[in-house]
Design a protein around this motif. Structure first.
Motif, PDB file in Angstrom:
ATOM      1  N   PHE A 226       0.834  -1.257   0.036  1.00 43.60           N
ATOM      2  CA  PHE A 226      -0.145  -0.006  -0.045  1.00 43.60           C
ATOM      3  C   PHE A 226       0.991   1.433   0.026  1.00 43.60           C
ATOM      4  O   PHE A 226       0.579   2.417   0.249  1.00 43.60           O
ATOM      5  N   ASN A 227       2.295   1.049  -0.127  1.00 41.32           N
ATOM      6  CA  ASN A 227       3.097   2.180  -0.309  1.00 41.32           C
ATOM      7  C   ASN A 227       2.914   2.879  -1.904  1.00 41.32           C
ATOM      8  O   ASN A 227       3.241   3.966  -2.004  1.00 41.32           O
ATOM      9  N   THR A 228       2.528   2.137  -2.867  1.00 43.21           N
ATOM     10  CA  THR A 228       2.427   2.519  -4.117  1.00 43.21           C
ATOM     11  C   THR A 228       0.770   2.688  -4.540  1.00 43.21           C
ATOM     12  O   THR A 228       0.138   2.010  -4.225  1.00 43.21           O
ATOM     13  N   PRO A 229       0.459   4.001  -4.985  1.00 41.16           N
ATOM     14  CA  PRO A 229      -0.780   4.333  -5.420  1.00 41.16           C
ATOM     15  C   PRO A 229      -1.604   3.439  -6.186  1.00 41.16           C
ATOM     16  O   PRO A 229      -0.890   2.707  -6.937  1.00 41.16           O
ATOM     17  N   ALA A 230      -2.847   3.209  -6.019  1.00 38.50           N
ATOM     18  CA  ALA A 230      -3.491   2.229  -6.834  1.00 38.50           C
ATOM     19  C   ALA A 230      -3.662   2.809  -8.207  1.00 38.50           C
ATOM     20  O   ALA A 230      -3.841   4.145  -8.407  1.00 38.50           O
ATOM     21  N   VAL A 231      -3.879   1.919  -9.338  1.00 37.53           N
ATOM     22  CA  VAL A 231      -3.989   2.443 -10.551  1.00 37.53           C
ATOM     23  C   VAL A 231      -5.342   1.810 -10.813  1.00 37.53           C
ATOM     24  O   VAL A 231      -5.572   0.737 -10.868  1.00 37.53           O
ATOM     25  N   ASP A 232      -6.499   2.411 -11.602  1.00 38.29           N
ATOM     26  CA  ASP A 232      -7.635   2.064 -11.879  1.00 38.29           C
ATOM     27  C   ASP A 232      -8.140   1.308 -10.621  1.00 38.29           C
ATOM     28  O   ASP A 232      -8.728   0.338 -11.145  1.00 38.29           O
ATOM     29  N   LYS A 233      -8.090   1.901  -9.753  1.00 37.29           N
ATOM     30  CA  LYS A 233      -8.707   1.413  -8.445  1.00 37.29           C
ATOM     31  C   LYS A 233      -8.285  -0.114  -7.952  1.00 37.29           C
ATOM     32  O   LYS A 233      -9.255  -0.901  -7.804  1.00 37.29           O
ATOM     33  N   ALA A 234      -6.947  -0.305  -8.356  1.00 39.50           N
ATOM     34  CA  ALA A 234      -6.521  -1.462  -8.119  1.00 39.50           C
ATOM     35  C   ALA A 234      -5.097  -1.667  -7.621  1.00 39.50           C
ATOM     36  O   ALA A 234      -4.240  -0.677  -8.197  1.00 39.50           O
ATOM     37  N   TYR A 235      -4.482  -2.493  -6.719  1.00 46.42           N
ATOM     38  CA  TYR A 235      -3.169  -2.341  -6.295  1.00 46.42           C
ATOM     39  C   TYR A 235      -2.521  -3.854  -7.118  1.00 46.42           C
ATOM     40  O   TYR A 235      -3.432  -4.882  -7.124  1.00 46.42           O
ATOM     41  N   ALA A 236      -1.700  -3.607  -7.895  1.00 41.72           N
ATOM     42  CA  ALA A 236      -1.163  -4.506  -8.739  1.00 41.72           C
ATOM     43  C   ALA A 236       0.180  -5.135  -8.462  1.00 41.72           C
ATOM     44  O   ALA A 236       0.916  -4.436  -7.707  1.00 41.72           O
ATOM     45  N   TYR A 237       0.135  -6.361  -8.551  1.00 43.65           N
ATOM     46  CA  TYR A 237       1.512  -7.335  -8.138  1.00 43.65           C
ATOM     47  C   TYR A 237       1.710  -8.548  -9.172  1.00 43.65           C
ATOM     48  O   TYR A 237       1.083  -9.168  -8.968  1.00 43.65           O
ATOM     49  N   ASP A 238       2.666  -8.453 -10.125  1.00 47.65           N
ATOM     50  CA  ASP A 238       2.715  -9.415 -11.054  1.00 47.65           C
ATOM     51  C   ASP A 238       1.534  -9.904 -11.465  1.00 47.65           C
ATOM     52  O   ASP A 238       1.035  -9.096 -12.360  1.00 47.65           O
ATOM     53  N   GLY A 239       1.000 -11.136 -11.274  1.00 48.54           N
ATOM     54  CA  GLY A 239      -0.227 -11.731 -11.855  1.00 48.54           C
ATOM     55  C   GLY A 239      -1.234 -11.538 -11.178  1.00 48.54           C
ATOM     56  O   GLY A 239      -2.386 -11.975 -11.350  1.00 48.54           O
ATOM     57  N   ALA A 240      -1.250 -10.788  -9.912  1.00 48.79           N
ATOM     58  CA  ALA A 240      -2.339 -10.589  -9.110  1.00 48.79           C
ATOM     59  C   ALA A 240      -2.843  -9.041  -8.931  1.00 48.79           C
ATOM     60  O   ALA A 240      -1.790  -8.256  -9.300  1.00 48.79           O
ATOM     61  N   LYS A 241      -3.911  -8.917  -8.455  1.00 48.59           N
ATOM     62  CA  LYS A 241      -4.487  -7.439  -8.158  1.00 48.59           C
ATOM     63  C   LYS A 241      -5.401  -7.519  -7.024  1.00 48.59           C
ATOM     64  O   LYS A 241      -5.997  -8.493  -6.760  1.00 48.59           O
ATOM     65  N   ALA A 242      -5.447  -6.283  -6.121  1.00 45.30           N
ATOM     66  CA  ALA A 242      -6.433  -6.189  -5.078  1.00 45.30           C
ATOM     67  C   ALA A 242      -7.383  -5.110  -5.476  1.00 45.30           C
ATOM     68  O   ALA A 242      -7.004  -3.855  -5.577  1.00 45.30           O
ATOM     69  N   SER A 243      -8.580  -5.286  -5.898  1.00 49.79           N
ATOM     70  CA  SER A 243      -9.569  -4.354  -6.679  1.00 49.79           C
ATOM     71  C   SER A 243     -10.108  -3.685  -5.321  1.00 49.79           C
ATOM     72  O   SER A 243     -10.421  -3.991  -4.354  1.00 49.79           O
ATOM     73  N   ILE A 244      -9.929  -2.320  -5.430  1.00 48.44           N
ATOM     74  CA  ILE A 244     -10.598  -1.317  -4.170  1.00 48.44           C
ATOM     75  C   ILE A 244     -12.198  -1.283  -4.469  1.00 48.44           C
ATOM     76  O   ILE A 244     -12.789  -1.094  -5.572  1.00 48.44           O
TER      77      ILE A 244
END
Length: 936
Positions: free
Chosen positions: A46-64
Motif C-alpha cells: 500500500f506504499n504505491t498508489p492504486a491504478v484504476d482502483k486496484a493494487y497490482a503485483y505481477d499476476g495478481a491484483k487487489a481491487s478497491i
C-alpha cells in the motif's frame, strides 16, 4: 480455496487452544524476516498508489471496493490501508479470475491493527460473492478482534462448529503480524513470529471453494448485507505453498523436556496393561511445539502421537520426543513396565444410567476403564444395558456399587424411577409421592447377577411400613416421607462397636454398610425439605435393614441431595471422612469422628469447599473414587441434563479448593453417562470382565461343527456333559477372543427314543443378563419394553402405564436378554452306544422338532402324516424349526409293527421307502415355489 480453508483450520486451532498471544508490537514497515527467496503470488504494501482502483503485483491484483483510504503505517513508515464499510479489497488474478483456484496449500501473511471487538472479517473466502446461507453456510473466514482471533470454516453447515477456532490475544489495538499456513486439512497460525495453534480437522480449501476457486476478500464478510473489518491492514502477502516456520522466521526450538504424571528423575514406571500421558515442553516460549514421539520397544510400551503411553508387557523401553521443526532437538525417558499379579488393584468399573429423552435408557449400564487409566472408559455390552427393572416404575436411576469384604459380594443399588417413557408426571409428583423402595442386584464378578430384589426404606426388618420414622440419634420424628433416590453406601468394618444406638452390641458382630439416600421429608418441627437419611444393613435385604436417621440435614444455600462419601487414613491411624453433597452448589465437608454417620445436625462437620464443578454449569450427583496406588482422587460431577459426567481431580483432599477441573484432552467417556458409582477392580477381576464382554453382532451363527451322539436313555446330565463346555467368542473393543462357558438347554430332547435334535446354548457373557422385559397389550399382542415410547403430547402412550403401572407383577412383564450370544449343536439319540446314523433318513428314528431360538424348547404337533413341527417363536425370542420327521405313527400305519419276521422285514423295507418318499415330498413342498395352480 483449499488453502483458505486450511487457513481457517489453522486459525480455528489457534482459538481452540486459547493460547495467550504475546503483546510484542510489530511495525508494519519493519523489514520481514521470512525467507526472501520464496516469492509470493500476491504482495501489497500500500506504499504505491492504486491504478484504476486496484493494487497490482505481477499476476495478481487487489481491487478497491468503495473509496481508498490510506494512512501512515506503524511508526510513520510508509502507508497502510484503513479498511471499513466504505473500503475493502477483492483479490484476484490480473484477469479477474479466482486467485485460489485449485489450491490446497497456501500461506497468508499480513500486519493488522484492528479496532473492533466483534464482526471484524480480516479475510473471507467463499464459492461466490452471494450472501451467506445462514442455515447451510459455506465459507472460510478469519475474524481479527482486539481480544481474540476466530476462524470459521464451514461446508454446507456448521456441523457443531467442529472446525471453528477461537483464541484470546493480548495485542489489543496495537500492531501485530499474522501468518496463517494451510496445508491440506491442516492449518497453523502464528502471531508475532510465535506459534499459536494448529488444527488438523476440517475440509480443504478446494472442497469449500469449489473448482472455480470462489472469491477472496479482505475487510468484508458476506453475512447479511455485509460485515466489515475496521482497522489498518499492511504488508499483505499470499503464497501458493505452505511455508515452514523457518521460512516465516518463526521462533525455533532450542531445548525440550518431558513431563507427565508419574515421571520422576527422567523415568516413568507404569503397570502392565495400563497407560500414562506424557507431554513435552519446548523452549523458548512461542516455538513450534509439534513433536514426534517414538518408542524403541513398542512391544513393551508404545506411544501415540498425542503422547499416550500404553504398557503392554513387563520390561523396559525408551520413549523419545523430537521437535518436528528441528529434529536435532530431542530428549527421552526410560519407561519401566511392572508385571501385575491377579490380586493387585487394577482398573475400575462404573455403573450408571443414560440420558435419553426420546427413549428408554433408565436401566443399568456398565463401563470399564481402559487398563488402569481412570480417565478413559469403554462401554461394556457394546453400550447396551445390562440389567433392567420390570417392576413398579420400570426405571432405575442413580445406581451405585457397594462392596462387602466379608462375603466378597458387590451390590448394585438403584432408584426406582422412570422419567422418560414413564407416566409423564413431573418432578414434584415423583419426589413427593412415588417409590420409597430401592432395587438391588448382587454379583461376585460383574458377569453374572442375581435376580433383582427390592428394599423398602420406610419399613422395619419385618417389612412393615411406617408413615413416621424416628431418628435414633436425636429422637426427631421424620414424617411426610417422599420418594427415595440416589442411594450410596460405605462399608464400616467395626460398625457394631461404633454405632452407640442403645442396642446390646453382643448381638451385632463384624461390619455393616452405612447406607444413605436423598428424600423429601419433614424432620421434627422444621419445614418439609430435602434431606439425606441413613440406615445400616449388611446385604441390603429387608432382614438386615435398620433405619438410623438424618445424615445431612436440609440447608438454605443448596439442594441437599446426592451425598457421596470419601475416606482416607490419617497419620494416627484413624479415618478422616469427607462428604460431597448438593445440586447446583456442590460442597464438601469433613469430620474426624469415627462414627461419622451419628454426627447429627452437622455437628463435627466443617465445610471446606463450595461451588465444586460450577464452571461446568448445572451439576449434581457427584461420584468419587480413589486412584489405585496413588494419593489421588477423582470426582465425576453430573452436568445435567447433558453431557453427563464431567471430571474433577484432587491430590490433597485437605487443600484449599481441593477439587480442580481435570485438564486432559485424553479424557474419554460417552456422552449421556449419568449419576452412578465407580469401584476399583483386581487384575484378575478386570481380565475376567473383559473376557466376558462379547456381543451377538460379532458372534452370529455360532454352532458346534460335529454332531453330538448320546445313547438312548441318557439322562439330561449325561447329554449336557457330552456337549462342548466352552465356545470361542470374539470380544468387544479389540480384546481378541476368549473361550466362554456355555449353558445348554436340552429340555427339548427326548432321550427315550431315537431321534435328531438341534439344541441351543447361551454363552456366559455380560450381555446374557436380563436387560429387557416384554408385556401384552389389550389386543393380546406381545410387545417389547421399548415400544410405544411417546413421551409427551396429546398422543402420549408408554409401556409402563399400558403394561399395568405400579401394580404389575414380575410375571406380567417377563424379563429376557436382547444381547445374549447363542450357540447351536446337533444331537443324535440312538440305540446302544450312540453310534447311530447321522442322517436319520433310513433308520426309522423319530427326529423330534427343536428350537433354533434362545432356549431350545418347543412343542411337537404331529399332523396326519406323523410330521413333527416346532411351534412359532414367542415374545421372549424363541425361534422355530420346521424340520420334518417320520414318526412311529407312520411306521404303524404301514403295518410294520406286527407280523412274521420275513413279512415284518419286508414291511420295514417298504416303510423305509415310504419314509424317504414322504420326506422328499415335504421338503419339496417347503422349498419349491408354488405352481401357478397353487398360487390360484
Amino acid at each position: 480455496m483449499t488453502s483458505i480453508k486450511k487457513l481457517l483450520t489453522c486459525v480455528t486451532a489457534f482459538a481452540a487452544l486459547g493460547t495467550g498471544l504475546a503483546s510484542s508490537t510489530v511495525a508494519s514497515a519493519e523489514p520481514q524476516t521470512e525467507d526472501s527467496s520464496i516469492s509470493p503470488i500476491a504482495s501489497f504494501d500500500f506504499n504505491t498508489p492504486a491504478v484504476d482502483k486496484a493494487y497490482a503485483y505481477d499476476g495478481a491484483k487487489a481491487s478497491i471496493k468503495g473509496t481508498e483510504t490510506l494512512v501512515s503505517g506503524a511508526e510513520g513508515e510508509g502507508t497502510a490501508a484503513q479498511l471499513g464499510s466504505a473500503f475493502w479489497l477483492d483479490v484476484t488474478k490480473n484477469d479477474g479470475s479466482p486467485l485460489l483456484a485449485g489450491m490446497d496449500d497456501v500461506t497468508f501473511s499480513f500486519d493488522s491493527k484492528t479496532q473492533q471487538s466483534f464482526g471484524a472479517w480480516a479475510l473471507f473466502a467463499a464459492p461466490t460473492n452471494a450472501q451467506v446461507e445462514g442455515n447451510a453456510p459455506t465459507y472460510v473466514g478469519v475474524l481479527d478482534h482486539t481480544d481474540k482471533i476466530r476462524v470459521e470454516r464451514y461446508l454446507s453447515g456448521r456441523a457443531g462448529d467442529a472446525a471453528t477456532i477461537e483464541a484470546g490475544v493480548t495485542t489489543g489495538t496495537s500492531w501485530k503480524h499474522v501468518d496463517v499456513v494451510v496445508s491440506g486439512k491442516t492449518s497453523t497460525v502464528y502471531v508475532d513470529r510465535k506459534f499459536v495453534a494448529r488444527n488438523t480437522s476440517g475440509n480443504t480449501l478446494s472442497e469449500i471453494l469449489g473448482d472455480s476457486g470462489g472469491v477472496l476478500q479482505f475487510g468484508k464478510g458476506n453475512w447479511g448485507s455485509g460485515e466489515y473489518y475496521s482497522g489498518l491492514l499492511d504488508n499483505l502477502k499470499i503464497y501458493d505453498a505452505a511455508l515452514s516456520g523457518t521460512q516465516l522466521g518463526i521462533t525455533q526450538p532450542t531445548s525440550l523436556s518431558i513431563q507427565g504424571t508419574g515421571v520422576k528423575d527422567g523415568a516413568l514406571t507404569v503397570k502392565e496393561g495400563s497407560s500414562a500421558k506424557l507431554s513435552a515442553t519446548i523452549s523458548p516460549s512461542g516455538a513450534d511445539p509439534e513433536l514426534t514421539w517414538e518408542s524403541n520397544n513398542p512391544a513393551v510400551a508404545s506411544i501415540s502421537a498425542s503422547g499416550l503411553v500404553t504398557a503392554s508387557m513387563a520390561g523396559t523401553a525408551t520413549i523419545s520426543a523430537r521437535s518436528q521443526r528441528d529434529p536435532s532437538i530431542s530428549t527421552s525417558i526410560k519407561v519401566t513396565v511392572d508385571a501385575v499379579d491377579g490380586d493387585d488393584a487394577y482398573g475400575y468399573i462404573m455403573v450408571h444410567f443414560m440420558e435419553d429423552s426420546n427413549g428408554y435408557a433408565e436401566k443399568i449400564y456398565f463401563d470399564i476403564s481402559r487398563g488402569d487409566n481412570a480417565e478413559q472408559w469403554d462401554p461394556l455390552n457394546a453400550g447396551e444395558p445390562v440389567l433392567a427393572n420390570n417392576l413398579s416404575t420400570t426405571g432405575v436411576r442413580d445406581p451405585f456399587i457397594a462392596y462387602n469384604p466379608e462375603n466378597a459380594t458387590y451390590y448394585v443399588l438403584a432408584t426406582d424411577l422412570r422419567v422418560f417413557g414413564g407416566d409423564n408426571a413431573n418432578w414434584y409428583a415423583w419426589v413427593n409421592d412415588y417409590s420409597t423402595k430401592f432395587h438391588v442386584w448382587q454379583t461376585k464378578d460383574f458377569i453374572s447377577f442375581s435376580d433383582m430384589s427390592t428394599l423398602e426404606t420406610t419399613a422395619d426388618s419385618s417389612g412393615t411400613r411406617s408413615s413416621t420414622l424416628t431418628d435414633t440419634v436425636t429422637g426427631d420424628a421424620i414424617s411426610q416421607i417422599g420418594m427415595a433416590w440416589a442411594p450410596e453406601a460405605t462399608w464400616v468394618a467395626d460398625f457394631c462397636d461404633l454405632n452407640d444406638d442403645g442396642v446390646d452390641n453382643a448381638s451385632c458382630e463384624g461390619g455393616a454398610f452405612v447406607m444413605y439416600w436423598s428424600v423429601e421429608a419433614q424432620v421434627g418441627d422444621a419445614p418439609r425439605g430435602k434431606n439425606v437419611l441413613w440406615a445400616s444393613t449388611t446385604d441390603f435385604s429387608q432382614d438386615s435393614f435398620e433405619f438410623g436417621g438424618v445424615l445431612v440435614p436440609t440447608t438454605s444455600y443448596t439442594t441437599t441431595i446426592d451425598t457421596t462419601i470419601i475416606q482416607r487414613e490419617r497419620a494416627d491411624g484413624g479415618l478422616r471422612t469427607y462428604r460431597v453433597t448438593g445440586s447446583g452448589n456442590i460442597y464438601m465437608q469433613v469430620t474426624d469422628r469415627q462414627d461419622w454417620w451419628r454426627a447429627a445436625n452437622n455437628v463435627d462437620w466443617r465445610t471446606t469447599q463450595q461451588g465444586i464443578g460450577s464452571a461446568y454449569g448445572s451439576v449434581e450427583g457427584a461420584a468419587s473414587f480413589k486412584v489405585n496406588g496413588e494419593d489421588k482422587w477423582y470426582l465425576y460431577v453430573d452436568n445435567f441434563p447433558t453431557p453427563g459426567y464431567r471430571p474433577m481431580v484432587a491430590s490433597d483432599l485437605d487443600a484449599e479448593d481441593a477439587w480442580q477441573y481435570l485438564d486432559s484432552s485424553d479424557f474419554v467417556l460417552r456422552s449421556g453417562t449419568k449419576h452412578g458409582g465407580i469401584v476399583p477392580l483386581t487384575k484378575s477381576g478386570y481380565d475376567a470382565i473383559r473376557a466376558a464382554d462379547a456381543s451377538p453382532s460379532q458372534n452370529a451363527d455360532l454352532n458346534v461343527k460335529e454332531t453330538v451322539k448320546v445313547p438312548r436313555g441318557a439322562s439330561a446330565e449325561q447329554l449336557v456333559s457330552a456337549l462342548p463346555k466352552t465356545q470361542q467368542v470374539s470380544l468387544n473393543h479389540d480384546f481378541g477372543t476368549a473361550d466362554s462357558e456355555v449353558s445348554w438347554d436340552v429340555s427339548g430332547v427326548d432321550t427315550s427314543r431315537d431321534g435328531r435334535y438341534t439344541v441351543s446354548g447361551t454363552v456366559r457373557s455380560i450381555g446374557a443378563n436380563l436387560n429387557h422385559w416384554s408385556w401384552t397389550d389389550s389386543t393380546g399382542r406381545s410387545r417389547s419394553d421399548t415400544e410405544l415410547l411417546i413421551n409427551s403430547g396429546a398422543n402420549t402412550a408408554n409401556s409402563w402405564s399400558l403394561s399395568g403401572g405400579f401394580a404389575a407383577q414380575a410375571t406380567d412383564r417377563p424379563l429376557y436378554s436382547s444381547t445374549a450370544i447363542t450357540v447351536s449343536a446337533e444331537v443324535v439319540v440312538s440305540q446302544d452306544d450312540g453310534e447311530g446314523t447321522d442322517d436319520g433318513d433310513n433308520d426309522g428314528d423319530d427326529d423330534g422338532g427343536n428350537n433354533g431360538g434362545n432356549d431350545g424348547s418347543g412343542s411337537e404337533d404331529p399332523d396326519a402324516t406323523g410330521e413333527s413341527k416346532q411351534t412359532e417363536g414367542d415374545a421372549a425370542g424363541n425361534g422355530k424349526d420346521t424340520r420334518s420327521v417320520i414318526s412311529d405313527k407312520t411306521l404303524a400305519s404301514t403295518g410294520a409293527a406286527s407280523g412274521p419276521p420275513i413279512r415284518t422285514a419286508a414291511l420295514l423295507l417298504l416303510a423305509a421307502a415310504v419314509s424317504l418318499m414322504l420326506r422328499h415330498l415335504v421338503k419339496h413342498r417347503r422349498t419349491s415355489p408354488p405352481s401357478s395352480s397353487e398360487q390360484q
